[in-house]
Design an enzyme around this catalytic site. Structure first.
Site, mmCIF file in Angstrom:
data_model
loop_
_atom_site.group_PDB
_atom_site.id
_atom_site.type_symbol
_atom_site.label_atom_id
_atom_site.label_comp_id
_atom_site.label_asym_id
_atom_site.label_seq_id
_atom_site.Cartn_x
_atom_site.Cartn_y
_atom_site.Cartn_z
ATOM 1 N N GLN A 1 20.436 -1.677 -27.990
ATOM 2 C CA GLN A 1 20.187 -3.115 -28.066
ATOM 3 C C GLN A 1 19.978 -3.768 -26.702
ATOM 4 O OE1 GLN A 1 23.509 -4.488 -30.474
ATOM 5 N NE2 GLN A 1 22.287 -4.337 -32.348
ATOM 6 N N GLU B 1 -2.362 -18.969 -3.698
ATOM 7 C CA GLU B 1 -2.829 -20.079 -4.547
ATOM 8 C C GLU B 1 -1.742 -21.158 -4.680
ATOM 9 O OE1 GLU B 1 -5.793 -20.546 -5.787
ATOM 10 O OE2 GLU B 1 -6.754 -18.591 -5.675
ATOM 11 N N HIS C 1 12.818 1.871 -17.041
ATOM 12 C CA HIS C 1 12.429 3.223 -16.629
ATOM 13 C C HIS C 1 13.547 3.939 -15.874
ATOM 14 C CE1 HIS C 1 8.316 1.973 -17.633
ATOM 15 N NE2 HIS C 1 7.945 3.238 -17.501
ATOM 16 N N GLN D 1 13.919 -1.377 -14.491
ATOM 17 C CA GLN D 1 15.244 -1.111 -15.057
ATOM 18 C C GLN D 1 15.148 -0.242 -16.307
ATOM 19 O OE1 GLN D 1 17.629 -2.123 -13.224
ATOM 20 N NE2 GLN D 1 19.437 -1.653 -14.443
#
Length: 383
Positions: free
Chosen positions: A280, A364, A339, A337
């Site tokens: 979860q 920009e 991975h 995180q």
């Protein structure tokens, strides 16, 4: 001019396939060699990607803002170096010319920008003038038949490859701030225009920047954009809404790519006898990323549609850029995180996107500048 639905869908499918089959396999090579292969540049030109926002009469596709961001949603799903190559031609490098250039200036340069024959560069930032662009010190002094430009520009995107520079310089030293600033169209190779060495950057390898130095760089009078002095800063400000929306769309695309990669990894990677996608806390990271990316996509599309209706979207464009650029940073962090140790390794490419994403919060207009723009516009609306 808006494309018909079938033509637009065909364009999006073509760009998506080009990104998937041609550009994604080159990502590691571009990062390692810090260069885009010349044959890829030719293919990008053949697809018309250099002229997405340039009017059809000058050889471009003439896409609306909504259409342009939809293309950016596809083009941004790979290394940002590819987008950067065409970005200035479609954005700040051509829009000032489209909005405020003379007809002769448009005919001279826009077809070559649309075809990719010329790469454009927007030379505004200086060593002591970044967010406070109105404080620039580069000077353009009147001389017989034109102007002599002196000064230094810093972190100029595509400068090492540019054929045309839009250069902002002060033509009236007596006018403080923005009012004394003018814009000039300066071609590469002009005597007195000197390029510094390529900058070494944290990320976005393959996209090149460098200093642009002007030492008594003489340009003719018709190099003055619109052939009017004192309009340069206004020109720069007018192109920002489109540029900020384009960058926002690229942030959305990178986030969606990272979410896709993270989900695939989470469903394949097993720990404690089951895919980590079943846990979860991993699901929460995926869900938060998907939610934020979706919110940014909706912001960009709605603001683009409003801009196409000719509404003032300065506040909304700043909101989009602020949220999307901050969002992609959070998504990239979660992707690393998810991975785990693999996310820190170069082989998976996630750490590369983590570094690439960091720049979006700076150029920009930094996130802090966006906050100021939003708050000041809110105050103006109330008063």
């Amino acid at each position: 001019m808006a494309l018909d639905q079938e033509t637009m869908q065909g364009l999006l499918e073509t760009v998506s396939r080009f990104v998937r089959e041609r550009l994604k396999p080159l990502e590691h090579q571009v990062a390692d060699e810090d260069a885009i292969p010349p044959d890829v540049r030719r293919e990008i030109a053949e697809l018309g990607l250099f002229g997405l926002s340039i009017p059809e009469e000058f050889g471009g596709l003439g896409l609306t803002m909504e259409e342009e961001v939809q293309v950016a949603f596809e083009l941004g799903k790979t290394s940002p170096a590819f987008r950067s190559l065409v970005g200035t031609n479609n954005g700040i490098g051509s829009q000032g010319l489209i909005l405020d250039g003379t007809e002769e200036q448009k005919r001279r340069y826009l077809p070559r920008l649309a075809s990719g024959e010329l790469i454009s560069s927007f030379a505004l930032t200086e060593p002591e003038a970044g967010s406070d662009a109105a404080s620039l010190k580069t000077m353009a002094t009147r001389v017989n038949g034109g102007y002599a430009i002196n000064g230094t520009k810093r972190f100029i995107t595509n400068a090492p490859h540019a054929g045309l520079f839009t250069v902002f310089a002060r033509t009236d030293p007596e006018q403080p701030g923005a009012r004394g600033v003018s814009a000039f169209l300066v071609e590469a190779g002009t005597p007195g225009l000197i390029l510094g060495p390529n900058d070494r950057k944290m990320g976005q390898k393959g996209s090149h920047t460098c200093d642009v130095i002007f030492e008594d760089c003489h340009v003719p009078a018709d190099a003055l954009l619109g052939e009017r002095e004192g309009q340069g800063f206004r020109t720069a400000m007018k192109v920002l809404d489109r540029g900020r929306l384009h960058i926002s769309a690229i942030c959305v695309a990178m986030a969606e790519r990272l979410i896709e990669d993270s989900l695939r990894y989470a469903m394949e990677r097993k720990q404690f006898g089951q895919p980590i996608a079943e846990f979860q806390l991993v699901q929460a990271m995926l869900a938060d990323s998907r939610t934020e990316a979706y919110a940014a996509r909706c912001m960009v599309l709605e603001t683009a549609r409003r801009k196409d209706r000719l509404e003032d979207v300065a506040t909304e464009a700043a909101c989009s850029k602020l949220f999307a650029s901050e969002m992609v940073g959070r998504v990239a962090d979660r992707a690393v995180q998810i991975h785990g140790g693999a996310g820190y390794m170069a082989d998976y490419g996630v750490e590369r996107f983590y570094r690439d994403a960091r720049l979006f919060r700076i150029y920009e207009g930094t996130s802090q500048i966006q906050q100021l723009v939003i708050a000041r516009n809110m105050a103006k609306e109330l008063s």
